[in-house]
Design a protein around this motif. Structure first.
Motif, short mmCIF file in Angstrom:
data_model
loop_
_atom_site.label_atom_id
_atom_site.label_comp_id
_atom_site.label_asym_id
_atom_site.label_seq_id
_atom_site.Cartn_x
_atom_site.Cartn_y
_atom_site.Cartn_z
N THR A 1 0.85 -1.19 0.00
CA THR A 1 0.00 0.00 0.00
C THR A 1 0.88 1.24 0.00
O THR A 1 1.75 1.39 0.86
CB THR A 1 -0.91 0.03 1.23
OG1 THR A 1 -1.79 -1.10 1.21
CG2 THR A 1 -1.76 1.30 1.25
N LEU A 2 0.66 2.13 -0.97
CA LEU A 2 1.40 3.38 -1.06
C LEU A 2 0.40 4.52 -1.19
O LEU A 2 -0.42 4.54 -2.09
CB LEU A 2 2.34 3.37 -2.25
CG LEU A 2 3.07 4.69 -2.55
CD1 LEU A 2 3.95 5.10 -1.37
CD2 LEU A 2 3.91 4.57 -3.82
N SER A 3 0.49 5.48 -0.26
CA SER A 3 -0.41 6.64 -0.26
C SER A 3 0.42 7.91 -0.37
O SER A 3 1.25 8.20 0.49
CB SER A 3 -1.26 6.68 1.02
OG SER A 3 -2.07 5.53 1.13
N ILE B 1 7.37 3.19 -11.53
CA ILE B 1 6.35 2.69 -10.61
C ILE B 1 6.14 1.20 -10.82
O ILE B 1 5.71 0.48 -9.92
CB ILE B 1 5.03 3.46 -10.81
CG1 ILE B 1 4.02 3.17 -9.68
CG2 ILE B 1 4.41 3.14 -12.15
CD1 ILE B 1 4.35 3.85 -8.39
N LEU C 1 2.55 -4.17 -5.16
CA LEU C 1 1.58 -3.13 -4.81
C LEU C 1 0.14 -3.59 -5.06
O LEU C 1 -0.18 -4.08 -6.13
CB LEU C 1 1.88 -1.87 -5.61
CG LEU C 1 1.45 -0.54 -4.99
CD1 LEU C 1 2.14 -0.33 -3.65
CD2 LEU C 1 1.78 0.61 -5.93
N CYS D 1 -2.57 -1.47 -3.41
CA CYS D 1 -3.35 -0.24 -3.28
C CYS D 1 -2.45 0.96 -3.55
O CYS D 1 -1.41 1.10 -2.90
CB CYS D 1 -3.98 -0.15 -1.90
SG CYS D 1 -4.91 1.37 -1.61
N LEU D 2 -2.84 1.80 -4.51
CA LEU D 2 -2.08 3.00 -4.84
C LEU D 2 -3.01 4.20 -4.77
O LEU D 2 -3.99 4.28 -5.50
CB LEU D 2 -1.48 2.88 -6.24
CG LEU D 2 -0.68 4.08 -6.74
CD1 LEU D 2 0.50 4.38 -5.83
CD2 LEU D 2 -0.20 3.84 -8.18
N TYR D 3 -2.70 5.13 -3.84
CA TYR D 3 -3.53 6.32 -3.65
C TYR D 3 -2.71 7.55 -4.03
O TYR D 3 -1.74 7.90 -3.36
CB TYR D 3 -3.99 6.43 -2.19
CG TYR D 3 -5.02 7.52 -1.97
CD1 TYR D 3 -6.38 7.20 -1.88
CD2 TYR D 3 -4.65 8.86 -1.88
CE1 TYR D 3 -7.32 8.20 -1.69
CE2 TYR D 3 -5.59 9.85 -1.70
CZ TYR D 3 -6.92 9.52 -1.61
OH TYR D 3 -7.86 10.51 -1.44
N LEU E 1 -2.32 -5.08 -8.38
CA LEU E 1 -3.01 -3.83 -8.05
C LEU E 1 -4.52 -4.05 -8.03
O LEU E 1 -5.12 -4.48 -9.00
CB LEU E 1 -2.66 -2.75 -9.07
CG LEU E 1 -3.00 -1.32 -8.65
CD1 LEU E 1 -2.21 -0.92 -7.41
CD2 LEU E 1 -2.72 -0.34 -9.78
N LEU F 1 -6.97 1.54 -7.19
CA LEU F 1 -6.21 2.63 -7.81
C LEU F 1 -7.02 3.91 -7.68
O LEU F 1 -8.13 4.02 -8.20
CB LEU F 1 -5.94 2.32 -9.28
CG LEU F 1 -5.20 3.39 -10.08
CD1 LEU F 1 -3.87 3.73 -9.46
CD2 LEU F 1 -5.03 2.94 -11.54
#
Length: 371
Positions: A147-149, A162, A168, A170-172, A191, A194
């Motif tokens: 998870t990357l926010s 990326i 990954l 969850c990508l916010y 993923l 997104l």
């Protein structure tokens, strides 16, 4: 520090909660050192340390020496401009929450991050609400991230690297200034969520249809006017948010059609009439050109095109719930739309140009725009 002790004790053995203490950073540093000494002989290791909203301007020095087994660290809502080398001592850290700080400068992440054990242990990273204008290169080496926010920053673009974050899920990236989605984003096999809302994105690359695990796609409040037809291949997609985009609400043809060259007309004739030829009949450059033929997607046409095609936007029923404006490429303006086979409705071209059809499309699209 009796007040601080009471807060920490309430959290239990595995967690130390020192949030919102309203004490100077120096006092908090002293308290952390004392807590670290207390736990040196403890049977149960401290796994979670909560330090949000304490006016910290740097990471406490006691982190590395006093809490080596931390799995979660929360330093959100402080005044951090950099995550110092103390972070690298947390060799088993899985979750780092550092949202709503002042991170974003050249030294925002510690040197050697990509070579540290964190590259293998860190799974959740939240840096939302900071000042990043670009993704740090070392961040793109955290191969275990799930998870990357980075929402609410000042990101101008998404780097092609990326695709390195293969784990990954969850990508916010909502609330930035992103204008384009790189095709490399489609190389993230796991993923699932997104979020690209509240940016300046004008188009969606067709490669995104390769995100076969994607269940939720948030694109609201951008500058989208259409979606690629390939988005219908996202068979796992359950949530699609498009509200706040200047999406087309009726069938539209692109009238800026440039007629094909004589070379393309000749090549089309060879392909559509199945005229046979061998490598001995034509020069090598013409053989390469003929190999570039693309079949017109209209099943009733049977034509091909090379460099010249007509772009057309048409609404297509999606999952029986709503209609999406999808981009199609046809071989000529006279070619009828291929969408009738993909859509559950068989609307004629004359009907599609009527005001009634426009209102129906707009009504159905509300289900997407409000999602």
């Amino acid at each position: 520090m009796e007040e601080t002790g009471a807060v920490g004790a309430a959290a239990g053995e595995a967690e130390l909660n020192l949030s919102r203490l309203s004490v100077p950073p120096e006092t908090l540093e002293t308290e952390l050192e004392a807590r670290g000494e207390e736990r040196r002989g403890a049977r149960e290791a401290l796994l979670r340390l909560l330090l949000p909203y304490n006016r910290l301007v740097s990471l406490p020095r006691a982190l590395g020496s006093g809490f080596p087994h931390l799995q979660l660290l929360d330093v959100s809502g402080n005044a951090l401009t950099a995550l110092g080398p103390e972070l690298l001592a947390l060799r088993g850290l899985r979750t780092l929450l550092a949202k709503n700080n002042r991170l974003g400068g050249p030294g925002a992440l510690p040197k050697g991050l990509a070579q540290s054990p964190l590259c293998r242990s860190l799974q959740v990273l939240n840096l939302s609400g900071n000042c990043f204008q670009e993704m740090p290169a070392s961040l793109l080496e955290l191969r275990s991230l799930q998870t990357l926010s980075l929402g609410g920053n000042q990101l101008q673009s998404i780097p092609a690297d990326i695709e390195n974050l293969r784990s990954l899920e969850c990508l916010y990236l909502g609330g930035n200034f992103i204008k384009e989605i790189p095709p490399e984003l489609a190389n993230l096999p796991s993923l699932t969520y997104l979020v690209l809302c509240d940016n300046k994105i004008q188009s969606v690359p067709p490669q995104l249809s390769q995100l076969y695990s994607l269940r939720s796609l948030s694109l609201h409040n951008n500058l989208l006017t259409y979606l690629p037809r390939e988005i219908l291949n996202l068979i796992q997609l359950e949530e699609l948010s498009l509200r706040g985009n200047p999406l087309v609400v009726r069938f539209v043809r692109d009238l800026t059609y440039d007629p094909p060259t004589l070379l393309e007309l000749a090549a089309r004739t060879i392909k559509t009439r199945n005229i046979s030829y061998t490598p001995y009949d034509l020069p090598e450059n013409l053989l390469r050109y003929l190999a570039l033929a693309t079949n017109c997607p209209n099943p009733k046409c049977g034509g091909v095109y090379f460099d010249c095609c007509v772009r057309q936007i048409k609404f297509v029923d999606f999952c029986g719930k709503y209609r999406l404006p999808l981009m199609h490429y046809l071989c000529s303006p006279e070619c009828s739309s291929p969408c009738s086979s993909a859509s559950h409705s068989s609307t004629s071209q004359s009907e599609s140009d009527s005001e009634d059809e426009a209102s129906v499309a707009a009504h159905r699209m509300q289900k997407v725009l409000l999602g």
